[in-house]
Design a protein around this motif. Structure first.
Motif, PDB file in Angstrom:
ATOM      1  N   VAL A 163       0.489  -1.327  -0.059  1.00 29.49           N
ATOM      2  CA  VAL A 163      -0.067   0.133  -0.119  1.00 29.49           C
ATOM      3  C   VAL A 163       0.733   0.706   0.010  1.00 29.49           C
ATOM      4  O   VAL A 163       0.538   2.335  -0.911  1.00 29.49           O
ATOM      5  CB  VAL A 163      -1.329   0.044   1.430  1.00 29.49           C
ATOM      6  CG1 VAL A 163      -2.032   1.115   1.448  1.00 29.49           C
ATOM      7  CG2 VAL A 163      -1.909  -0.923   0.865  1.00 29.49           C
TER       8      VAL A 163
ATOM      9  N   GLN B  59     -13.367   6.994  -2.347  1.00 27.40           N
ATOM     10  CA  GLN B  59     -14.784   6.627  -4.019  1.00 27.40           C
ATOM     11  C   GLN B  59     -14.560   6.392  -5.057  1.00 27.40           C
ATOM     12  O   GLN B  59     -15.350   5.550  -5.723  1.00 27.40           O
ATOM     13  CB  GLN B  59     -13.924   7.984  -4.541  1.00 27.40           C
ATOM     14  CG  GLN B  59     -14.214   9.515  -3.535  1.00 27.40           C
ATOM     15  CD  GLN B  59     -14.311  10.980  -4.301  1.00 27.40           C
ATOM     16  OE1 GLN B  59     -13.332  11.033  -5.275  1.00 27.40           O
ATOM     17  NE2 GLN B  59     -15.086  12.089  -4.415  1.00 27.40           N
ATOM     18  N   SER B  60     -13.022   5.381  -5.382  1.00 31.71           N
ATOM     19  CA  SER B  60     -13.281   4.531  -6.221  1.00 31.71           C
ATOM     20  C   SER B  60     -13.080   2.486  -5.901  1.00 31.71           C
ATOM     21  O   SER B  60     -13.128   1.795  -5.856  1.00 31.71           O
ATOM     22  CB  SER B  60     -11.825   4.221  -6.472  1.00 31.71           C
ATOM     23  OG  SER B  60     -10.468   3.575  -5.830  1.00 31.71           O
ATOM     24  N   GLY B  61     -13.712   2.603  -4.515  1.00 33.49           N
ATOM     25  CA  GLY B  61     -13.785   1.180  -3.686  1.00 33.49           C
ATOM     26  C   GLY B  61     -12.729   0.766  -3.063  1.00 33.49           C
ATOM     27  O   GLY B  61     -13.001  -0.612  -2.422  1.00 33.49           O
ATOM     28  N   MET B  62     -11.756   1.226  -3.161  1.00 34.10           N
ATOM     29  CA  MET B  62      -9.984   0.512  -3.126  1.00 34.10           C
ATOM     30  C   MET B  62     -10.517   0.388  -1.762  1.00 34.10           C
ATOM     31  O   MET B  62      -9.492  -0.460  -1.142  1.00 34.10           O
ATOM     32  CB  MET B  62      -9.133   1.522  -3.073  1.00 34.10           C
ATOM     33  CG  MET B  62      -8.431   0.814  -4.819  1.00 34.10           C
ATOM     34  SD  MET B  62      -8.277  -1.186  -5.388  1.00 34.10           S
ATOM     35  CE  MET B  62      -6.816  -0.800  -3.988  1.00 34.10           C
TER      36      MET B  62
ATOM     37  N   ILE C 116     -12.097  -2.763  -0.361  1.00 35.94           N
ATOM     38  CA  ILE C 116     -11.134  -4.065  -1.522  1.00 35.94           C
ATOM     39  C   ILE C 116      -9.932  -4.097   0.069  1.00 35.94           C
ATOM     40  O   ILE C 116      -9.817  -5.005   0.816  1.00 35.94           O
ATOM     41  CB  ILE C 116     -10.820  -3.671  -2.800  1.00 35.94           C
ATOM     42  CG1 ILE C 116     -11.577  -3.836  -3.838  1.00 35.94           C
ATOM     43  CG2 ILE C 116      -9.872  -5.253  -3.372  1.00 35.94           C
ATOM     44  CD1 ILE C 116     -11.648  -3.785  -5.272  1.00 35.94           C
ATOM     45  N   TYR C 117      -9.512  -3.443   0.154  1.00 38.39           N
ATOM     46  CA  TYR C 117      -8.309  -2.934   1.262  1.00 38.39           C
ATOM     47  C   TYR C 117      -8.874  -3.726   2.781  1.00 38.39           C
ATOM     48  O   TYR C 117      -8.304  -4.788   3.054  1.00 38.39           O
ATOM     49  CB  TYR C 117      -7.431  -1.477   2.013  1.00 38.39           C
ATOM     50  CG  TYR C 117      -6.983  -1.434   0.586  1.00 38.39           C
ATOM     51  CD1 TYR C 117      -5.738  -2.215  -0.096  1.00 38.39           C
ATOM     52  CD2 TYR C 117      -7.426   0.524   0.347  1.00 38.39           C
ATOM     53  CE1 TYR C 117      -5.122  -1.580  -0.430  1.00 38.39           C
ATOM     54  CE2 TYR C 117      -5.984   0.480  -0.444  1.00 38.39           C
ATOM     55  CZ  TYR C 117      -4.785  -0.429  -1.354  1.00 38.39           C
ATOM     56  OH  TYR C 117      -3.858   0.674  -2.079  1.00 38.39           O
ATOM     57  N   MET C 118      -9.859  -3.571   3.003  1.00 42.62           N
ATOM     58  CA  MET C 118     -10.206  -4.225   4.584  1.00 42.62           C
ATOM     59  C   MET C 118     -10.717  -5.201   4.389  1.00 42.62           C
ATOM     60  O   MET C 118     -10.663  -5.863   4.927  1.00 42.62           O
ATOM     61  CB  MET C 118     -11.265  -3.280   4.625  1.00 42.62           C
ATOM     62  CG  MET C 118     -11.148  -1.902   4.917  1.00 42.62           C
ATOM     63  SD  MET C 118     -10.049  -1.309   6.453  1.00 42.62           S
ATOM     64  CE  MET C 118      -8.604  -1.501   5.898  1.00 42.62           C
ATOM     65  N   ALA C 119     -10.944  -5.632   3.199  1.00 46.07           N
ATOM     66  CA  ALA C 119     -11.107  -7.451   2.812  1.00 46.07           C
ATOM     67  C   ALA C 119     -10.182  -8.393   2.729  1.00 46.07           C
ATOM     68  O   ALA C 119      -9.793  -9.487   2.211  1.00 46.07           O
ATOM     69  CB  ALA C 119     -12.563  -7.320   1.450  1.00 46.07           C
ATOM     70  N   SER C 120      -8.880  -7.588   2.664  1.00 40.81           N
ATOM     71  CA  SER C 120      -7.717  -8.162   2.658  1.00 40.81           C
ATOM     72  C   SER C 120      -7.250  -7.552   4.552  1.00 40.81           C
ATOM     73  O   SER C 120      -7.537  -7.679   5.308  1.00 40.81           O
ATOM     74  CB  SER C 120      -7.055  -7.172   1.931  1.00 40.81           C
ATOM     75  OG  SER C 120      -6.062  -6.239   2.741  1.00 40.81           O
TER      76      SER C 120
ATOM     77  N   LEU D 195      -5.274  -6.231   5.792  1.00 41.75           N
ATOM     78  CA  LEU D 195      -5.427  -5.200   6.110  1.00 41.75           C
ATOM     79  C   LEU D 195      -6.483  -4.844   7.126  1.00 41.75           C
ATOM     80  O   LEU D 195      -7.908  -5.799   7.324  1.00 41.75           O
ATOM     81  CB  LEU D 195      -5.242  -3.737   5.362  1.00 41.75           C
ATOM     82  CG  LEU D 195      -3.617  -4.317   4.659  1.00 41.75           C
ATOM     83  CD1 LEU D 195      -4.107  -3.334   3.219  1.00 41.75           C
ATOM     84  CD2 LEU D 195      -2.637  -3.182   4.862  1.00 41.75           C
TER      85      LEU D 195
ATOM     86  N   SER E 232     -18.932  -2.194   3.980  1.00 38.72           N
ATOM     87  CA  SER E 232     -20.214  -2.720   3.994  1.00 38.72           C
ATOM     88  C   SER E 232     -21.135  -2.859   4.486  1.00 38.72           C
ATOM     89  O   SER E 232     -21.069  -2.850   6.045  1.00 38.72           O
ATOM     90  CB  SER E 232     -19.960  -4.134   3.269  1.00 38.72           C
ATOM     91  OG  SER E 232     -19.550  -5.033   4.035  1.00 38.72           O
ATOM     92  N   LYS E 233     -22.605  -2.784   4.506  1.00 38.80           N
ATOM     93  CA  LYS E 233     -23.438  -2.417   5.204  1.00 38.80           C
ATOM     94  C   LYS E 233     -24.692  -3.298   4.849  1.00 38.80           C
ATOM     95  O   LYS E 233     -25.039  -3.711   3.560  1.00 38.80           O
ATOM     96  CB  LYS E 233     -23.832  -1.398   5.793  1.00 38.80           C
ATOM     97  CG  LYS E 233     -24.560  -1.515   7.069  1.00 38.80           C
ATOM     98  CD  LYS E 233     -24.984   0.483   7.427  1.00 38.80           C
ATOM     99  CE  LYS E 233     -26.200   0.451   8.797  1.00 38.80           C
ATOM    100  NZ  LYS E 233     -25.275   1.423   9.368  1.00 38.80           N
TER     101      LYS E 233
END
Lengths: 302, 290
Positions: B31, B112-115, B118-122, B124, B289-290
């Motif tokens: 990152v 804004q880009s949703g990254m 994706i980071y939080m689903a890794s 990290l 996500s909610k």
């Protein structure tokens, strides 16, 4: 079991999303069905260890996501519902980066990012910035970043959202390949029942914060009662006699659909007698195979 | 025709990875690396390289001028121009502009880009994601706070002016490193706090610039016009980093007039802590996500 949830409950403020949610998700491809706002995305967040549950037990790949967060998440691939991705980043840079943060060494991440992009059909386009790609190509990039690091479980949130029918077919075939050819476990949510029916081995139907039905699709389709009778002639006569014998009967083309709540074993002798009495020609008698839509509607409305 | 003994498969196609995984530290490094590349416009189109290149160049201009002077004038006269702590004041505008560009670019764009999802689903989590971002932002802003002064020191040493002897050089080097990193941290955390509070990069950039300029204007106006006590000058976020650097170098001439070291350091530390609290509490509330 890949995922096991027992009496799970989750609340967002005053909104009780799940109460007594119990489900077992085996290996293979599992479709998660539920109306909008039923908590599918929240469940994904809980599987990833991003949201704490209020009570109950949850196991993903044999670990509790609430305590084994990072170790567990590096074995899971996740494709979010939104289509936003960094627009000026090349597809291969994004996929390699996501593979790296999931623990792949740099060289492996580079190779496997390329392999994953070839697998999803973007091999020639891998150096293109994502901002120049169509919605269908972005969905493929999302799938590629979810599988590049070789996860044991892939979570796909509405993977066909925004795709035209041809792109949807291709995407479903890709997901099926990933689940079968590479033996990855896949959990996907979709609001299109027909999609789930086509590629999933198992389904979980969420309604009112708990599991309305779950299990292998074939079993769920056949476990409901009722029977189908296919006749060459005398449809009305047989239907009338069956109704008179207390079996709810509906004529559907050249077949008769018999009472949904009756076990087929109880219906068999009645049908045999009535068909003989009416001197009708019986072609087929067997259990009704309900569509996923029938199942979904019946479970959700009940 | 290939015989069986020397045949090799070069392309095996996609296959499942079952080798060792490198863990969270590598994820943080990845990152950091991608963030630094993004901020500097590396692996991006030419237009993304323009602002960082110009800003970094501007921050080196005073160093080039000072070195030119030290080459042209005799060493005794050139020595009069040696002023490391004053350099942070000279590059203040460039640093503010760079902060306004870098921090929204690295934080808001991920959300804004949703990254961020994706980071939080890794592997990290929010803590080590922010740690990677902080390191990246401090590293990038150091290219306009720390690097030009290091460049100046090396230049002076090569032309034979400035500090002499190992201990003097080491002491100056340490002061440069400490002040350069402190100033970079100050700008970085303020920028990150602003970028946490808005989801629009343009707004974030404007607020960062306004925050530094308005605080400087207000603090000076209060002291000069409204006769407020001198320590109020410590609230000039634009002047405070230069003042801290001057105190690290123990050079009163570059310090804010009438402001004690205690007042200066207190406001500096309080600003860092407040910024950290804003960043952390803001990111705790960012929904994945909610």
């Amino acid at each position: 079991m890949v995922i096991s949830a027992v009496s799970l409950s989750k609340r967002w403020g005053d909104n009780q999303v799940f109460s007594d949610f119990t489900a077992e998700i085996p290996r293979g491809i599992t479709g998660l069905l539920g109306s909008n706002g039923s908590g599918k995305t929240t469940l994904f967040g809980m599987l990833l260890g991003l949201h704490d549950r209020n009570s109950g037990q949850l196991s993903v790949l044999g670990e509790d996501p609430q305590t084994a967060g990072p170790e567990l998440r590096q074995r899971i691939g996740y494709s979010p519902e939104h289509h936003d991705l960094p627009i000026d980043l090349a597809a291969q840079d994004l996929v390699r980066h996501v593979a790296e943060i999931h623990g792949l060494p740099k060289r492996e991440a580079t190779t496997r990012a390329s392999d994953a992009l070839w697998l999803v059909g973007l091999g020639e386009e891998r150096a293109r910035p994502i901002g120049t790609m169509s919605t269908g190509q972005r969905q493929r990039v999302k799938l590629a970043q979810a599988i590049a690091h070789g996860p044991s479980l892939i979570i796909l949130d509405e993977p066909t959202d925004g795709l035209d029918p041809v792109q949807r077919d291709d995407m479903l075939q890709l997901i099926r390949d990933v689940g079968t050819k590479y033996e990855m476990n896949v959990v996907l949510s979709s609001h299109l029942l027909e999609e789930v029916e086509r590629i999933a081995d198992n389904i979980v139907i969420i309604a009112n914060g708990s599991v309305a039905a779950s299990g292998p699709i074939d079993v769920l389709r056949s476990q409901s009662g009722g029977a189908v009778v296919v006749l060459d002639d005398m449809h009305e006569a047989v239907a009338t006699k069956l109704t008179a014998r207390g079996v709810p009967t509906r004529i559907d083309g050249n077949r008769l659909l018999l009472g949904k709540d009756e076990p087929i074993e109880a219906l068999a002798p009645i049908v045999a007698e009535v068909v003989a009495e009416a001197e009708a020609s019986l072609r087929r008698f067997g259990p009704v195979s309900y569509s996923l839509e029938d199942l979904f509607l019946s479970e959700v409305t009940s | 025709m290939t015989n069986g003994t020397n045949a090799e498969i070069y392309d095996q196609g996609y296959r499942v990875y079952d080798g060792p995984r490198t863990g969270v530290r590598t994820a943080v490094f990845s990152v950091w690396k991608v963030s630094v590349q993004r901020a500097l416009g590396l692996r991006r189109k030419f237009r993304f390289k323009i602002i960082p290149a110009i800003t970094i160049f501007i921050s080196f201009v005073p160093a080039l001028v000072f070195l030119g002077i030290s080459v042209v004038f005799p060493a005794e006269l050139a020595d009069q121009f040696v002023d490391f702590s004053g350099y942070f004041g000279l590059t203040g505008v460039a640093t503010v502009l760079f902060t306004a560009f870098v921090t929204p670019e690295l934080l808001i764009s991920d959300r804004q880009s949703g990254m961020f999802g994706i980071y939080m689903a890794s592997p990290l989590d929010r803590g080590n994601y922010l740690w990677a971002k902080l390191q990246a932002i401090v590293g990038v802003i150091s290219t306009v706070t720390l690097l030009p002064v290091v460049f100046l020191l090396i230049g002076y040493l090569l032309v034979g002016v400035g500090p002499e002897g190992f201990s003097d050089i080491a002491s100056t080097g340490l002061r440069i490193a400490l002040s350069g990193l402190s100033v970079a941290l100050f700008y970085s955390l303020i920028g990150m706090a602003v970028a946490t509070l808005t989801n629009k990069a343009g707004v974030g950039s404007a607020v960062v610039i306004m925050l530094f300029l308005v605080s400087a204007f207000l603090a000076n106006a209060l002291v000069d016009v409204a006769d407020a006590p001198d320590w109020v000058l410590a609230f000039s976020l634009f002047q405070l980093p230069g003042d801290i650097a001057a105190r690290i170098f123990d050079e009163p001439i570059n310090q804010l007039n009438g402001v004690s070291t205690a007042a200066s350091v207190s406001v500096f530390v309080a600003t860092l802590v407040l910024s950290l609290v804003i960043v952390w509490s803001g990111y705790k509330r960012v929904e994945v996500s909610k």
